[in-house]
Write a protein that holds these residues in place. Structure first.
Motif, PDB file in Angstrom:
ATOM      1  N   PHE A 114      37.629  52.179  38.692  1.00 13.91           N
ATOM      2  CA  PHE A 114      36.856  53.422  38.640  1.00 13.91           C
ATOM      3  C   PHE A 114      35.824  53.361  37.521  1.00 13.91           C
ATOM      4  N   VAL A 115      36.236  52.856  36.372  1.00 16.21           N
ATOM      5  CA  VAL A 115      35.331  52.760  35.230  1.00 16.21           C
ATOM      6  C   VAL A 115      34.193  51.787  35.525  1.00 16.21           C
ATOM      7  N   LEU A 116      34.532  50.610  36.067  1.00 17.58           N
ATOM      8  CA  LEU A 116      33.517  49.597  36.338  1.00 17.58           C
ATOM      9  C   LEU A 116      32.534  50.063  37.409  1.00 17.58           C
ATOM     10  N   SER A 117      33.035  50.722  38.451  1.00 15.72           N
ATOM     11  CA  SER A 117      32.149  51.229  39.499  1.00 15.72           C
ATOM     12  C   SER A 117      31.139  52.208  38.916  1.00 15.72           C
ATOM     13  N   GLY A 118      31.596  53.084  38.035  1.00 18.37           N
ATOM     14  CA  GLY A 118      30.683  54.041  37.404  1.00 18.37           C
ATOM     15  C   GLY A 118      29.651  53.363  36.522  1.00 18.37           C
ATOM     16  N   ARG A 119      30.066  52.329  35.818  1.00 14.94           N
ATOM     17  CA  ARG A 119      29.131  51.611  34.942  1.00 14.94           C
ATOM     18  C   ARG A 119      28.053  50.902  35.749  1.00 14.94           C
ATOM     19  N   ILE A 120      28.452  50.281  36.856  1.00 13.04           N
ATOM     20  CA  ILE A 120      27.477  49.595  37.703  1.00 13.04           C
ATOM     21  C   ILE A 120      26.485  50.598  38.292  1.00 13.04           C
ATOM     22  N   LEU A 121      26.990  51.761  38.666  1.00 12.71           N
ATOM     23  CA  LEU A 121      26.093  52.795  39.187  1.00 12.71           C
ATOM     24  C   LEU A 121      25.061  53.186  38.136  1.00 12.71           C
ATOM     25  N   ASP A 122      25.484  53.338  36.894  1.00 14.16           N
ATOM     26  CA  ASP A 122      24.548  53.686  35.815  1.00 14.16           C
ATOM     27  C   ASP A 122      23.503  52.592  35.632  1.00 14.16           C
ATOM     28  N   GLN A 123      23.911  51.329  35.806  1.00  9.07           N
ATOM     29  CA  GLN A 123      22.952  50.228  35.710  1.00  9.07           C
ATOM     30  C   GLN A 123      21.924  50.294  36.837  1.00  9.07           C
ATOM     31  N   LEU A 124      22.394  50.625  38.035  1.00  9.32           N
ATOM     32  CA  LEU A 124      21.476  50.733  39.167  1.00  9.32           C
ATOM     33  C   LEU A 124      20.461  51.849  38.944  1.00  9.32           C
ATOM     34  N   LYS A 125      20.897  52.920  38.329  1.00  5.69           N
ATOM     35  CA  LYS A 125      19.980  54.039  38.080  1.00  5.69           C
ATOM     36  C   LYS A 125      18.841  53.622  37.155  1.00  5.69           C
ATOM     37  N   GLY A 126      19.082  52.600  36.347  1.00  4.69           N
ATOM     38  CA  GLY A 126      18.066  52.176  35.397  1.00  4.69           C
ATOM     39  C   GLY A 126      17.150  51.087  35.911  1.00  4.69           C
ATOM     40  N   THR A 127      17.217  50.792  37.209  1.00  2.00           N
ATOM     41  CA  THR A 127      16.390  49.717  37.768  1.00  2.00           C
ATOM     42  C   THR A 127      15.304  50.246  38.699  1.00  2.00           C
ATOM     43  N   HIS A 128      14.929  51.509  38.539  1.00  2.66           N
ATOM     44  CA  HIS A 128      13.897  52.127  39.377  1.00  2.66           C
ATOM     45  C   HIS A 128      14.253  52.078  40.865  1.00  2.66           C
ATOM     46  N   LEU A 129      15.552  51.989  41.146  1.00  2.00           N
ATOM     47  CA  LEU A 129      16.089  52.063  42.506  1.00  2.00           C
ATOM     48  C   LEU A 129      15.581  50.955  43.426  1.00  2.00           C
ATOM     49  N   LYS A 130      15.163  49.812  42.844  1.00  2.00           N
ATOM     50  CA  LYS A 130      14.804  48.674  43.697  1.00  2.00           C
ATOM     51  C   LYS A 130      16.043  48.177  44.423  1.00  2.00           C
ATOM     52  N   ARG A 131      17.171  48.241  43.730  1.00  2.00           N
ATOM     53  CA  ARG A 131      18.454  47.950  44.369  1.00  2.00           C
ATOM     54  C   ARG A 131      19.236  49.257  44.429  1.00  2.00           C
ATOM     55  N   GLN A 132      19.794  49.522  45.573  1.00  2.00           N
ATOM     56  CA  GLN A 132      20.500  50.783  45.751  1.00  2.00           C
ATOM     57  C   GLN A 132      21.973  50.592  46.106  1.00  2.00           C
ATOM     58  N   MET A 133      22.407  49.337  46.209  1.00  2.00           N
ATOM     59  CA  MET A 133      23.781  49.061  46.615  1.00  2.00           C
ATOM     60  C   MET A 133      24.217  47.759  45.958  1.00  2.00           C
ATOM     61  N   ARG A 134      25.353  47.787  45.247  1.00  2.00           N
ATOM     62  CA  ARG A 134      25.771  46.587  44.521  1.00  2.00           C
ATOM     63  C   ARG A 134      27.288  46.521  44.438  1.00  2.00           C
ATOM     64  N   HIS A 135      27.825  45.309  44.567  1.00  2.00           N
ATOM     65  CA  HIS A 135      29.252  45.043  44.399  1.00  2.00           C
ATOM     66  C   HIS A 135      29.447  44.350  43.059  1.00  2.00           C
ATOM     67  N   SER A 136      30.570  44.616  42.409  1.00  2.00           N
ATOM     68  CA  SER A 136      30.834  44.005  41.109  1.00  2.00           C
ATOM     69  C   SER A 136      31.067  42.501  41.214  1.00  2.00           C
ATOM     70  N   ARG A 137      31.524  42.045  42.376  1.00  2.00           N
ATOM     71  CA  ARG A 137      31.776  40.622  42.553  1.00  2.00           C
ATOM     72  C   ARG A 137      30.489  39.854  42.804  1.00  2.00           C
ATOM     73  N   LEU A 138      30.508  38.599  42.415  1.00  2.00           N
ATOM     74  CA  LEU A 138      29.366  37.727  42.652  1.00  2.00           C
ATOM     75  C   LEU A 138      29.637  36.921  43.921  1.00  2.00           C
ATOM     76  N   GLY A 139      29.067  35.740  44.048  1.00  2.00           N
ATOM     77  CA  GLY A 139      29.329  34.901  45.209  1.00  2.00           C
ATOM     78  C   GLY A 139      28.856  35.519  46.504  1.00  2.00           C
ATOM     79  N   GLY A 140      29.574  35.188  47.579  1.00  2.00           N
ATOM     80  CA  GLY A 140      29.165  35.605  48.915  1.00  2.00           C
ATOM     81  C   GLY A 140      29.112  37.096  49.112  1.00  2.00           C
ATOM     82  N   ILE A 141      30.102  37.812  48.596  1.00  2.00           N
ATOM     83  CA  ILE A 141      30.117  39.262  48.788  1.00  2.00           C
ATOM     84  C   ILE A 141      28.949  39.919  48.063  1.00  2.00           C
TER      85      ILE A 141
END
Length: 217
Positions: A114-141
């Motif tokens: 829950f904490v990590l999901s909220g933090r990633i959302l805050d990061q997305l808000k600071g990118t001028h919404l060029k990216r609107q959807m992100r998973h915490s995992r790297l790689g294929g997903i």
């Protein structure tokens, strides 16, 4: 006795442009998201505990983490069906968490996911919404989320309406069945699905959702 922990995904979202929306449009947005969460309960085998946060934010708990991209796309499609101006940013994180109380919302949840999901959302808000959807995992997903995000950001309401029933975890309806459901011609539905990139999305979802204990990242 301690509660049994289970591996889950947490999806946290925020309505884009909510401060400029008339109150009735904001309520339409949340109604669409809430209705989608109710449909998805069948996919995950339990309630998603859809919870509204801080006015224009929202959060769900996904019992089947492998369905996270499917769920995110379903939420995006459900919202876009309301109009081209309806959109949301979404962040997903996985982790272990105790089961929620049947009658509780998620605002009091404090597990790492829950904490990590909220933090990633805050990061997305600071990118001028060029990216609107992100998973915490790297790689294929992570890559699949980035590409699906790019494709789905441009969905029209007509495309979203055609895609939404195709995201079911059960038998995918035919184009003809979807056309009857939407009261449109089969040709219109087929054109909408082609423009929405459904074929590539289904291939990605199928690859992600194949159960494999060995993560590639």
């Amino acid at each position: 006795m301690s509660k049994t922990l289970s591996h889950i995904a947490v999806l946290t979202g925020d309505i884009i442009g909510s401060t400029q929306m008339p109150p009735e449009d904001l309520e339409r947005a949340f109604d669409a998201l809430s209705a989608s969460a109710e449909v998805q309960a069948d996919w995950h085998g339990e309630s998603l505990h859809f919870t509204r946060q801080r006015g224009d934010g929202w959060q769900v708990r996904l019992a089947r983490p492998e369905l996270a991209l499917r769920s995110a796309l379903a939420f995006r499609a459900a919202l876009r069906c309301e109009g081209k101006e309806f959109s949301t940013i979404m962040a997903v994180a996985e982790g272990v968490a105790p089961p929620p109380s049947p009658d509780s919302d998620l605002n009091a949840s404090s597990s790492n996911a829950f904490v990590l999901s909220g933090r990633i959302l805050d990061q997305l808000k600071g990118t001028h919404l060029k990216r609107q959807m992100r998973h915490s995992r790297l790689g294929g997903i992570g890559a699949a989320f980035a590409l699906a995000d790019h494709i789905s950001q441009d969905w029209t309401p007509a495309q979203a309406s055609a895609v939404l029933p195709m995201l079911t975890t059960g038998r995918m309806p035919t184009h003809s069945e979807t056309a009857r459901m939407l009261n449109k011609s089969r040709q219109a539905v087929s054109k909408a699905l082609e423009g929405a990139g459904l074929e590539a999305i289904v291939i990605a979802l199928t690859a992600i959702e194949i159960k494999d204990e060995a993560h590639d990242d």
